[in-house]
Structures are given as structure tokens and as C-alpha cells.
Design a protein around this motif. Structure first.
Motif, short mmCIF file in Angstrom:
data_model
loop_
_atom_site.label_atom_id
_atom_site.label_comp_id
_atom_site.label_asym_id
_atom_site.label_seq_id
_atom_site.Cartn_x
_atom_site.Cartn_y
_atom_site.Cartn_z
N ALA A 192 0.83 -1.21 0.00
CA ALA A 192 0.00 0.00 0.00
C ALA A 192 0.87 1.26 0.00
N ALA A 193 1.93 1.25 0.80
CA ALA A 193 2.84 2.41 0.84
C ALA A 193 3.54 2.60 -0.50
N HIS B 50 1.15 7.23 -6.33
CA HIS B 50 -0.22 7.65 -6.65
C HIS B 50 -0.94 6.62 -7.53
N GLU C 39 -3.04 4.24 -6.19
CA GLU C 39 -4.23 3.70 -5.53
C GLU C 39 -5.46 3.77 -6.43
N ALA D 30 0.96 4.04 -2.85
CA ALA D 30 0.61 5.42 -2.46
C ALA D 30 1.71 6.40 -2.86
#
Length: 126
Positions: free
Chosen positions: A30-31, A37, A39, A34
Motif C-alpha cells: 500500500a505504501a 499515486h 491507488e 501510495a
């Protein structure tokens, strides 16, 4: 968009080699997304499509091998590296899909094994 992952068995629930666990890997993924960008692209539909593509890339490595050759695929360093990368990509997209859909991957696997044990009892078993 895949991230290399390492996992192993026997270290406890959800824990793999080096203290890695599923939630920790999902947080890293997820990091990673993120920070780039990405997501917005990680919808269930897109993640399933990416998972299918990566699984197909893994199939491609084995496509024309005999059963005997496929059993020795990890003996060649270059091929072994390709297999590990594709396995990592498949796992990465599967973990991202589970995160988006709120699925506990290990609990889902455990429940599936339970169902299969009931559906397909071992010969001579209870």
C-alpha cells in the motif's frame, strides 16, 4: 507495479522468513502504491486483471517444458530468478486484492483447507 516478497512457513500465524507477515507485506504494498499515486488504479477489477496477467507470465515459463524439466526449473539460476519474480508479482497482486476487498488471505485459505478436508477425506481416514 509488483513488489518482491518473501515468505516461509513454520514461524507462527502469518509470519514468514525474516519476521515478514501478511499484514506487514500488505502495508508495504500500500505504501509503495501510495508513493506513486497508484491507488486510483487498484480497483478489484484491475487487480484481478493484473493477477491474471502475472499468473500467465508464470505459466509462460513452464509452457513447453516436459514434466521432468518443470521439476528442475529452479536448477537454472536465470530461470529460477524469473520464477521467483513472477511468484512475487502474483502474490503481490493477490495481497492487494485481499486488502481492497477486506479478505484475510490466511483465514480464507485455512477455511478452504477445512472445507476440502471434509469434501475429500483421505483414504482410510475417519
Amino acid at each position: 507495479m509488483g513488489v518482491g516478497l518473501g515468505a516461509g512457513a513454520g514461524a507462527g500465524p502469518g509470519v514468514g522468513v525474516g519476521g515478514l507477515d501478511v499484514p506487514k507485506l500488505q502495508r508495504r504494498l500500500a505504501a509503495f502504491a501510495a508513493a506513486r499515486h497508484w491507488e486510483q488504479y487498484h480497483t478489484p477489477k484491475n487487480l484481478v486483471a493484473a493477477l491474471s496477467v502475472e499468473a500467465s507470465e508464470l505459466v509462460e515459463i513452464f509452457q513447453w517444458l516436459t514434466p521432468e524439466e518443470s521439476g528442475r526449473v529452479m536448477d537454472d539460476a536465470d530461470t529460477a530468478h524469473r520464477v521467483k519474480d513472477e511468484v512475487a508479482d502474483v502474490l503481490a497482486y493477490l495481497l492487494q486484492l485481499c486488502e481492497v476487498l477486506g479478505i484475510d488471505a490466511l483465514a480464507a485459505l485455512d477455511a478452504k483447507i477445512d472445507r476440502n478436508e471434509r469434501r475429500f477425506p483421505a483414504p482410510g481416514g475417519p
